[in-house]
Design a protein around this motif. Sequence first.
Motif, PDB file in Angstrom:
ATOM      1  N   ASP A   1     -10.131 -41.513  28.882  1.00  0.00           N
ATOM      2  CA  ASP A   1     -11.119 -40.857  28.015  1.00  0.00           C
ATOM      3  C   ASP A   1     -10.425 -40.056  26.911  1.00  0.00           C
ATOM      4  OD1 ASP A   1     -13.146 -41.905  29.511  1.00  0.00           O
ATOM      5  OD2 ASP A   1     -13.531 -40.084  30.672  1.00  0.00           O
ATOM      6  N   GLU A   2      -9.302 -39.419  27.276  1.00  0.00           N
ATOM      7  CA  GLU A   2      -8.572 -38.624  26.294  1.00  0.00           C
ATOM      8  C   GLU A   2      -8.007 -39.502  25.183  1.00  0.00           C
ATOM      9  OE1 GLU A   2      -4.606 -35.745  26.147  1.00  0.00           O
ATOM     10  OE2 GLU A   2      -5.593 -36.142  28.059  1.00  0.00           O
ATOM     11  N   VAL A   3      -7.449 -40.654  25.549  1.00  0.00           N
ATOM     12  CA  VAL A   3      -6.902 -41.570  24.546  1.00  0.00           C
ATOM     13  C   VAL A   3      -8.017 -42.084  23.638  1.00  0.00           C
ATOM     14  CG1 VAL A   3      -5.766 -43.795  24.196  1.00  0.00           C
ATOM     15  CG2 VAL A   3      -4.923 -42.230  25.939  1.00  0.00           C
ATOM     16  N   ARG A   4      -9.159 -42.483  24.256  1.00  0.00           N
ATOM     17  CA  ARG A   4     -10.288 -42.969  23.443  1.00  0.00           C
ATOM     18  C   ARG A   4     -10.764 -41.901  22.471  1.00  0.00           C
ATOM     19  NH1 ARG A   4     -11.826 -46.027  28.124  1.00  0.00           N
ATOM     20  NH2 ARG A   4     -12.948 -44.251  28.985  1.00  0.00           N
ATOM     21  N   GLY A   5     -10.818 -40.650  22.948  1.00  0.00           N
ATOM     22  CA  GLY A   5     -11.261 -39.557  22.087  1.00  0.00           C
ATOM     23  C   GLY A   5     -10.323 -39.358  20.902  1.00  0.00           C
ATOM     24  N   ASN A   6      -9.007 -39.475  21.157  1.00  0.00           N
ATOM     25  CA  ASN A   6      -8.039 -39.320  20.068  1.00  0.00           C
ATOM     26  C   ASN A   6      -8.190 -40.429  19.027  1.00  0.00           C
ATOM     27  OD1 ASN A   6      -6.946 -37.049  21.241  1.00  0.00           O
ATOM     28  ND2 ASN A   6      -5.311 -38.153  22.295  1.00  0.00           N
ATOM     29  N   VAL A   7      -8.435 -41.644  19.504  1.00  0.00           N
ATOM     30  CA  VAL A   7      -8.621 -42.770  18.575  1.00  0.00           C
ATOM     31  C   VAL A   7      -9.863 -42.542  17.720  1.00  0.00           C
ATOM     32  CG1 VAL A   7      -9.154 -45.228  18.401  1.00  0.00           C
ATOM     33  CG2 VAL A   7      -7.380 -44.449  19.975  1.00  0.00           C
ATOM     34  N   ARG A   8     -10.961 -42.107  18.360  1.00  0.00           N
ATOM     35  CA  ARG A   8     -12.205 -41.883  17.604  1.00  0.00           C
ATOM     36  C   ARG A   8     -12.016 -40.803  16.545  1.00  0.00           C
ATOM     37  NH1 ARG A   8     -14.634 -41.961  22.921  1.00  0.00           N
ATOM     38  NH2 ARG A   8     -15.584 -43.984  23.339  1.00  0.00           N
ATOM     39  N   GLU A   9     -11.323 -39.708  16.920  1.00  0.00           N
ATOM     40  CA  GLU A   9     -11.110 -38.628  15.972  1.00  0.00           C
ATOM     41  C   GLU A   9     -10.254 -39.096  14.794  1.00  0.00           C
ATOM     42  OE1 GLU A   9     -12.386 -35.543  15.757  1.00  0.00           O
ATOM     43  OE2 GLU A   9     -13.690 -36.246  17.363  1.00  0.00           O
ATOM     44  N   ALA A  10      -9.226 -39.890  15.080  1.00  0.00           N
ATOM     45  CA  ALA A  10      -8.368 -40.395  14.013  1.00  0.00           C
ATOM     46  C   ALA A  10      -9.154 -41.291  13.059  1.00  0.00           C
ATOM     47  CB  ALA A  10      -7.176 -41.160  14.598  1.00  0.00           C
ATOM     48  N   MET A  11     -10.019 -42.152  13.621  1.00  0.00           N
ATOM     49  CA  MET A  11     -10.814 -43.041  12.782  1.00  0.00           C
ATOM     50  C   MET A  11     -11.849 -42.254  11.967  1.00  0.00           C
ATOM     51  SD  MET A  11      -9.510 -45.903  13.022  1.00  0.00           S
ATOM     52  CE  MET A  11     -10.716 -46.527  11.864  1.00  0.00           C
ATOM     53  N   LYS A  12     -12.423 -41.228  12.567  1.00  0.00           N
ATOM     54  CA  LYS A  12     -13.395 -40.406  11.844  1.00  0.00           C
ATOM     55  C   LYS A  12     -12.734 -39.739  10.643  1.00  0.00           C
ATOM     56  CE  LYS A  12     -16.061 -37.974  14.420  1.00  0.00           C
ATOM     57  NZ  LYS A  12     -16.551 -36.887  15.318  1.00  0.00           N
ATOM     58  N   SER A  13     -11.509 -39.226  10.849  1.00  0.00           N
ATOM     59  CA  SER A  13     -10.780 -38.578   9.761  1.00  0.00           C
ATOM     60  C   SER A  13     -10.437 -39.579   8.663  1.00  0.00           C
ATOM     61  CB  SER A  13      -9.504 -37.943  10.322  1.00  0.00           C
ATOM     62  OG  SER A  13      -8.734 -37.388   9.282  1.00  0.00           O
ATOM     63  N   LEU A  14     -10.024 -40.789   9.073  1.00  0.00           N
ATOM     64  CA  LEU A  14      -9.681 -41.814   8.082  1.00  0.00           C
ATOM     65  C   LEU A  14     -10.902 -42.214   7.256  1.00  0.00           C
ATOM     66  CD1 LEU A  14      -7.702 -43.837   6.848  1.00  0.00           C
ATOM     67  CD2 LEU A  14      -8.268 -45.412   8.703  1.00  0.00           C
ATOM     68  N   ARG A  15     -12.050 -42.405   7.934  1.00  0.00           N
ATOM     69  CA  ARG A  15     -13.276 -42.771   7.199  1.00  0.00           C
ATOM     70  C   ARG A  15     -13.667 -41.675   6.213  1.00  0.00           C
ATOM     71  NH1 ARG A  15     -14.964 -44.897  12.282  1.00  0.00           N
ATOM     72  NH2 ARG A  15     -16.150 -43.012  12.710  1.00  0.00           N
ATOM     73  N   ALA A  16     -13.515 -40.415   6.635  1.00  0.00           N
ATOM     74  CA  ALA A  16     -13.869 -39.301   5.750  1.00  0.00           C
ATOM     75  C   ALA A  16     -12.955 -39.278   4.522  1.00  0.00           C
ATOM     76  CB  ALA A  16     -13.774 -37.981   6.513  1.00  0.00           C
ATOM     77  N   ASP A  17     -11.647 -39.510   4.742  1.00  0.00           N
ATOM     78  CA  ASP A  17     -10.715 -39.522   3.608  1.00  0.00           C
ATOM     79  C   ASP A  17     -11.018 -40.650   2.633  1.00  0.00           C
ATOM     80  OD1 ASP A  17      -9.399 -37.353   4.626  1.00  0.00           O
ATOM     81  OD2 ASP A  17      -7.752 -38.497   5.530  1.00  0.00           O
ATOM     82  N   LEU A  18     -11.320 -41.829   3.174  1.00  0.00           N
ATOM     83  CA  LEU A  18     -11.622 -42.968   2.304  1.00  0.00           C
ATOM     84  C   LEU A  18     -12.924 -42.746   1.526  1.00  0.00           C
ATOM     85  CD1 LEU A  18     -10.639 -45.906   4.684  1.00  0.00           C
ATOM     86  CD2 LEU A  18      -9.454 -45.204   2.605  1.00  0.00           C
ATOM     87  N   ALA A  19     -13.926 -42.183   2.212  1.00  0.00           N
ATOM     88  CA  ALA A  19     -15.200 -41.919   1.542  1.00  0.00           C
ATOM     89  C   ALA A  19     -15.022 -40.875   0.442  1.00  0.00           C
ATOM     90  CB  ALA A  19     -16.237 -41.453   2.564  1.00  0.00           C
ATOM     91  N   ALA A  20     -14.217 -39.840   0.712  1.00  0.00           N
ATOM     92  CA  ALA A  20     -13.971 -38.800  -0.288  1.00  0.00           C
ATOM     93  C   ALA A  20     -13.239 -39.382  -1.498  1.00  0.00           C
ATOM     94  CB  ALA A  20     -13.162 -37.665   0.328  1.00  0.00           C
ATOM     95  N   ALA A  21     -12.273 -40.257  -1.229  1.00  0.00           N
ATOM     96  CA  ALA A  21     -11.538 -40.882  -2.335  1.00  0.00           C
ATOM     97  C   ALA A  21     -12.472 -41.738  -3.185  1.00  0.00           C
ATOM     98  CB  ALA A  21     -10.396 -41.729  -1.776  1.00  0.00           C
ATOM     99  N   ALA A  22     -13.384 -42.459  -2.519  1.00  0.00           N
ATOM    100  CA  ALA A  22     -14.328 -43.302  -3.257  1.00  0.00           C
ATOM    101  C   ALA A  22     -15.275 -42.450  -4.101  1.00  0.00           C
ATOM    102  CB  ALA A  22     -15.120 -44.165  -2.272  1.00  0.00           C
ATOM    103  N   ARG A  23     -15.756 -41.328  -3.536  1.00  0.00           N
ATOM    104  CA  ARG A  23     -16.652 -40.444  -4.300  1.00  0.00           C
ATOM    105  C   ARG A  23     -15.931 -39.836  -5.496  1.00  0.00           C
ATOM    106  NH1 ARG A  23     -18.328 -38.892   0.930  1.00  0.00           N
ATOM    107  NH2 ARG A  23     -16.959 -37.061   0.861  1.00  0.00           N
ATOM    108  N   GLU A  24     -14.673 -39.429  -5.270  1.00  0.00           N
ATOM    109  CA  GLU A  24     -13.886 -38.854  -6.365  1.00  0.00           C
ATOM    110  C   GLU A  24     -13.682 -39.857  -7.483  1.00  0.00           C
ATOM    111  OE1 GLU A  24      -9.351 -37.167  -7.031  1.00  0.00           O
ATOM    112  OE2 GLU A  24     -10.206 -37.201  -5.012  1.00  0.00           O
ATOM    113  N   GLU A  25     -13.440 -41.109  -7.086  1.00  0.00           N
ATOM    114  CA  GLU A  25     -13.235 -42.151  -8.087  1.00  0.00           C
ATOM    115  C   GLU A  25     -14.513 -42.386  -8.895  1.00  0.00           C
ATOM    116  OE1 GLU A  25     -10.944 -45.064 -10.068  1.00  0.00           O
ATOM    117  OE2 GLU A  25     -10.401 -43.451  -8.683  1.00  0.00           O
ATOM    118  N   ARG A  26     -15.663 -42.438  -8.195  1.00  0.00           N
ATOM    119  CA  ARG A  26     -16.939 -42.662  -8.903  1.00  0.00           C
ATOM    120  C   ARG A  26     -17.272 -41.489  -9.811  1.00  0.00           C
ATOM    121  NH1 ARG A  26     -18.499 -44.565  -3.760  1.00  0.00           N
ATOM    122  NH2 ARG A  26     -19.623 -42.622  -3.343  1.00  0.00           N
ATOM    123  N   SER A  27     -16.996 -40.271  -9.306  1.00  0.00           N
ATOM    124  CA  SER A  27     -17.299 -39.077 -10.097  1.00  0.00           C
ATOM    125  C   SER A  27     -16.447 -39.030 -11.364  1.00  0.00           C
ATOM    126  CB  SER A  27     -17.039 -37.830  -9.253  1.00  0.00           C
ATOM    127  OG  SER A  27     -17.241 -36.661 -10.015  1.00  0.00           O
TER     128      SER A  27
END
Length: 203
Positions: free
Chosen positions: A104-130
């Motif tokens: 469960d701990e490993v799965r949680g770490n993977v989910r958190e890492a993916m959540k952070s990556l998605r947030a960074d990519l979304a922020a980069a896309a918004r910055e580019e559009r802006s």
Amino acid sequence: MAPVFSHGDLRLYLLNLLDESPRHGYDLMQALADRTGGTYTPSAGTIYPRLAKLEEEGLVTKSVDGRKTVYEITDAGRAEVRARAGELEGIEAGLTDSVRLIADEVRGNVREAMKSLRADLAAAAREERSSAKASPPPVDESRVSSREQLHRADAAVSEFRANIRADLRTHLARGGSVSASLVDDLVRALDDAAREVTRALRS
């Protein structure tokens, strides 16, 4: 995570392993690491004194096979294992809980890492559009900016890949295991991230 073996449990579990088959010391250490999902990896200084005590009590015998010392349970040892079957069930339940918790701990770490990556990519896309809406740059400058963002995305993906590989390899090196469900979660999370990037690029 604390070891699952309380006072006296390790002695009984060693007898239980020897009841399955004769084993040498290293084999016993490896079996304990495997069955606890890497949460407990005993040292030779922990195992051999207990084996010596079991031999002294007449519960195991030892013989030399080449360069290895093989331990085998006696009839008296088998009788103790049978008499304490209920305790063994409790120990096995504890081992199962430990393996589940680390998974469960490993799965949680993977989910958190993916959540952070998605947030960074979304922020980069918004910055580019802006930036594009605020002041459309000349064609050449736009292409330079896009290349910079591409390098940034490449770096983020490479860093994530390296971190996950390092975490998984360290977990396995410590005697842990990687379940199919964990890999399924990782694949789903990566698919979600890929779809998020595709949507951002098409918007």
